[in-house]
Design a protein around this motif. Structure first.
Motif, mmCIF file in Angstrom:
data_model
loop_
_atom_site.group_PDB
_atom_site.id
_atom_site.type_symbol
_atom_site.label_atom_id
_atom_site.label_comp_id
_atom_site.label_asym_id
_atom_site.label_seq_id
_atom_site.Cartn_x
_atom_site.Cartn_y
_atom_site.Cartn_z
ATOM 1 N N TYR A 88 7.788 6.248 0.081
ATOM 2 C CA TYR A 88 8.101 7.258 1.297
ATOM 3 C C TYR A 88 9.787 8.430 0.597
ATOM 4 N N ALA A 89 10.506 7.060 0.171
ATOM 5 C CA ALA A 89 12.060 7.410 0.127
ATOM 6 C C ALA A 89 11.539 8.365 -1.606
ATOM 7 N N ALA A 90 10.467 7.613 -2.196
ATOM 8 C CA ALA A 90 10.837 8.269 -3.706
ATOM 9 C C ALA A 90 10.049 9.728 -3.095
ATOM 10 N N ALA A 91 9.198 10.085 -2.089
ATOM 11 C CA ALA A 91 8.366 11.721 -2.136
ATOM 12 C C ALA A 91 9.346 12.569 -1.460
ATOM 13 N N PRO A 92 9.701 13.730 -1.977
ATOM 14 C CA PRO A 92 10.477 14.590 -1.904
ATOM 15 C C PRO A 92 10.354 15.010 -0.332
ATOM 16 N N ASP A 93 9.128 15.198 0.666
ATOM 17 C CA ASP A 93 8.555 15.511 1.618
ATOM 18 C C ASP A 93 7.985 13.864 2.566
ATOM 19 N N GLY A 94 8.276 13.422 2.185
ATOM 20 C CA GLY A 94 7.387 11.607 2.614
ATOM 21 C C GLY A 94 5.933 11.665 2.964
ATOM 22 N N ILE A 95 5.409 12.109 2.036
ATOM 23 C CA ILE A 95 3.720 12.442 2.004
ATOM 24 C C ILE A 95 4.073 11.147 0.440
ATOM 25 N N VAL A 96 3.389 10.040 0.708
ATOM 26 C CA VAL A 96 2.802 9.386 -0.277
ATOM 27 C C VAL A 96 1.620 9.532 -0.598
ATOM 28 N N PRO A 97 0.862 9.992 -1.811
ATOM 29 C CA PRO A 97 -0.331 10.231 -1.886
ATOM 30 C C PRO A 97 -1.255 8.246 -1.383
ATOM 31 N N TRP A 98 -2.267 8.377 -0.486
ATOM 32 C CA TRP A 98 -2.899 8.002 -0.056
ATOM 33 C C TRP A 98 -3.467 6.816 -0.572
ATOM 34 N N ARG A 99 -4.005 6.601 -1.950
ATOM 35 C CA ARG A 99 -4.006 5.512 -3.142
ATOM 36 C C ARG A 99 -3.108 4.874 -2.926
ATOM 37 N N SER A 100 -1.598 5.609 -3.667
ATOM 38 C CA SER A 100 -0.526 4.822 -3.458
ATOM 39 C C SER A 100 -0.034 3.956 -2.114
ATOM 40 N N ARG A 101 -0.313 4.094 -1.645
ATOM 41 C CA ARG A 101 0.495 3.993 -0.245
ATOM 42 C C ARG A 101 -0.020 2.143 0.092
ATOM 43 N N PRO A 102 0.581 1.366 0.574
ATOM 44 C CA PRO A 102 0.401 -0.003 0.855
ATOM 45 C C PRO A 102 -0.496 0.080 1.882
ATOM 46 N N ALA A 103 -2.172 -1.442 1.482
ATOM 47 C CA ALA A 103 -2.756 -0.831 2.367
ATOM 48 C C ALA A 103 -2.059 -0.607 4.944
ATOM 49 N N ILE A 104 -1.166 -1.333 3.729
ATOM 50 C CA ILE A 104 -1.292 -1.422 5.964
ATOM 51 C C ILE A 104 -0.275 -0.139 6.748
#
Length: 124
Positions: A88-104
């Protein structure tokens, strides 16, 4: 830019907690600190995120970013929460690509809140 990871330390996660016992939310907060806070993330304990029926909850927010509230967490989820907060911190707009997010973060999202628009006259 620093983002904030709010952790509800009063969450009881539908458990009976006696006076003097540590709440599940406080245990989650401690586990996150022990797991290591990623660069660019500030962990802030809060009294309540009003997600009481959803177990332990956290929120991620940052200036000009989408904010997220996640629930049904425990101290065992600390490594995944830390990984998600780093992404999240690395994403400029806070949107982390779906597949890059932890399952939780894919399965336990309670809310996604748009960034607050800053009007030019409010920025002065």
């Amino acid at each position: 830019m620093t983002v904030t990871l709010h952790v509800c330390i009063t969450c009881r996660a539908d458990q009976a907690v006696r006076d003097g016992e540590t709440t599940p939310g406080a245990r989650l907060h401690s586990a996150l600190l022990e797991a290591g806070v990623p660069e660019g993330v500030s962990v802030v304990p809060v009294e309540c995120l009003s997600a009481c029926s959803q177990g332990c909850s956290i929120a991620l927010s940052g200036l000009g970013r989408w904010s997220y509230v996640y629930g049904r967490l425990s101290d065992a989820n600390a490594p995944d929460v830390v990984a998600g907060a780093a992404a999240y911190a690395a994403a400029p707009d806070g949107i982390v690509p779906w597949r890059s997010r932890p399952a939780i973060f894919r399965k336990q999202s309670l809310a996604r809140i748009p960034p607050i628009a800053v009007l030019p006259e409010a920025a002065e």
